[in-house]
Scaffold this motif. Structure first.
Motif, mmCIF file in Angstrom:
data_model
loop_
_atom_site.group_PDB
_atom_site.id
_atom_site.type_symbol
_atom_site.label_atom_id
_atom_site.label_comp_id
_atom_site.label_asym_id
_atom_site.label_seq_id
_atom_site.Cartn_x
_atom_site.Cartn_y
_atom_site.Cartn_z
ATOM 1 N N HIS A 140 0.641 3.961 -2.809
ATOM 2 C CA HIS A 140 0.525 5.201 -2.661
ATOM 3 C C HIS A 140 1.235 6.448 -3.487
ATOM 4 C CE1 HIS A 140 -2.619 4.112 0.816
ATOM 5 N NE2 HIS A 140 -3.133 4.283 0.508
ATOM 6 N N GLN A 180 1.154 -1.275 0.241
ATOM 7 C CA GLN A 180 -0.182 0.254 -0.013
ATOM 8 C C GLN A 180 0.992 0.636 0.417
ATOM 9 O OE1 GLN A 180 -2.562 0.248 3.528
ATOM 10 N NE2 GLN A 180 -4.273 1.333 2.976
ATOM 11 N N SER A 201 -5.386 4.611 -5.743
ATOM 12 C CA SER A 201 -6.037 4.562 -4.964
ATOM 13 C C SER A 201 -7.204 3.266 -3.936
ATOM 14 C CB SER A 201 -6.751 5.750 -4.136
ATOM 15 O OG SER A 201 -7.372 5.508 -5.866
#
Ligand SMILES: NC(=O)C1=CN([C@@H]2O[C@H](COP(=O)(O)OP(=O)(O)OC[C@H]3O[C@@H](n4cnc5c(N)ncnc54)[C@H](OP(=O)(O)O)[C@@H]3O)[C@@H](O)[C@H]2O)C=CC1
Ligand SMILES: CC(C)(CO)C(=O)C(=O)O
Length: 336
Positions: A249, A245, A254
């Motif tokens: 990012h 993640q 998203s």
């Protein structure tokens, strides 16, 4: 639409059979016993409810030149098999032919029309020699995420377990005429095929599960529910997903689903073996570099530390190496 499906395995067989049953002009590019079976009997599709359907109008060949130019080419091979077909693909391509890529993991075209500092970057993990990018031009590609699960249970026979969603997206996020047309063709065949303006975020959402559960299951021979309910492996999966993640990012991705919900979704699937565990059990090559190695490559590009991903990658690569050596031994014994 004139459609060639390259690789008539679990996903290719399922997609090709449904498109053909809906009246599309489908040619499987296929080899070996699968080719003979499809030529003889068409592609048999067994659905979740047990009903059997025979796509007997499909064509099957191992000759790209004979298959000729198509409106659409669907690449339904594993990521590490793309290089083996890259050289032949041009026979299927006319000026307007689009290509839908159906591989799990980070695709070779990831940075095409990506924008920003990494625009055009080449990913060695999924395209080691550059041949795939050169011969399967990203300008033709429509991205796709495969949510259904299926299996080729015998030559020419595919069983569908669940799911019918194939989100599609242009690599620049536009809603072009070609992606709209392909989506309509998929919907007409009974699939859900929404056109997304950010296909990369959807790829990461699927990959989130694959980069964590697949290697853990391959290493431990555990099912999804077992991994999710055993506190230590659930924690490990969450740690792998958290590292991913952070990378995603940094790349502008998203996640429309929070991490806990994503794990709960996998848990709900139950006593299901991941595709990587099935590949281990069947002695097939593992999709490690597309699912994990490529994420580590992105981590290096974005200067993100990934201790958990690095560890799991090392272990699963060792597993694959050991298997390859054992397979080599078995082959040598057969020759002797
Ligand atoms: N199966 C599933 O439920 C799901 C799969 N996916 C993804 O979809 C992709 C495809 O997977 P899946 O369908 O399961 O894989 P399969 O192994 O079932 O199918 C791949 C097919 O490609 C064929 N193939 C490989 N190399 C060549 C070649 N050079 N020429 C012709 N045919 C070739 C293989 O044939 P051969 O046996 O002769 O090598 C095989 O039939 C993967 O990236 C996977 O992760 C995603 C979600 C779910
Ligand atoms: C079952 C699931 C969702 C696990 O991540 C999968 O996609 C796979 O097996 O490859």
């Amino acid at each position: 639409m004139k459609i060639a499906i390259v690789g008539a395995g679990a996903i290719g067989g399922y997609v090709g059979a449904k498109l053909s049953l809906a009246g599309e002009d489908v040619t499987f590019i296929v080899r070996g016993a699968n080719l003979e079976a499809i030529r003889r009997n068409g592609m048999k599709l067994i659905l979740e409810d047990g009903s059997e359907h025979i796509a007997d109008q499909v064509k099957a060949t191992d000759n790209y030149r004979l298959a000729g130019r198509q409106d659409l080419v669907i690449l339904a091979l594993k990521a590490h098999q793309l290089e083996s077909i890259a050289d032949q693909l041009h026979h299927l391509l006319g000026p307007e032919t689009a290509i839908v890529t159906m591989q799990n993991g980070i695709p070779y075209w990831y940075f095409y029309k990506h924008g920003g500092a990494l625009e055009g970057s080449h990913l060695k993990m999924v395209d080691p020699t550059g041949e795939i990018s050169e011969k399967i031009p990203a300008s033709r590609v429509i991205g796709c995420v495969v949510y259904p699960a299926s299996e080729l249970i015998a030559p020419g026979v595919v069983r569908h377990f669940e799911g019918e969603r194939f989100p599609l997206g242009e690599l620049d996020g536009s809603s072009s005429e070609r992606v709209t047309r392909i989506s309509a063709c998929f919907v007409n065949a009974g699939f859900k095929a929404p056109v997304l303006d950010d296909i990369r975020s959807e790829i990461w959402l699927k990959l989130w599960g694959n980069l964590s559960f697949n290697p853990i299951s391959a290493l431990t021979h555990s099912t999804l529910v077992d991994i999710c309910q055993f506190p230590l492996s659930r924690e490990l999966a969450a740690a792998l997903m958290t590292e991913a993640q952070t990378i995603a990012h940094k790349l502008g991705i998203s996640f429309r689903v929070p991490l806990d919900k994503r794990i709960a979704g996998a848990e709900k699937i139950g006593k299901h073996k991941t595709s990587m565990l099935k590949d281990v059990e069947a002695g097939r090559a593992l999709e490690i570099d597309a699912l994990v190695g490529s994420v580590i490559e992105l981590a290096r590009l974005t200067h993100t530390p990934t201790p958990h991903l690095d560890t799991v990658y090392a272990l699963v690569k060792l597993l694959a190496k050991t298997f390859e050596e054992e397979r080599g031994q078995v082959q040598l014994q057969r020759v002797a």
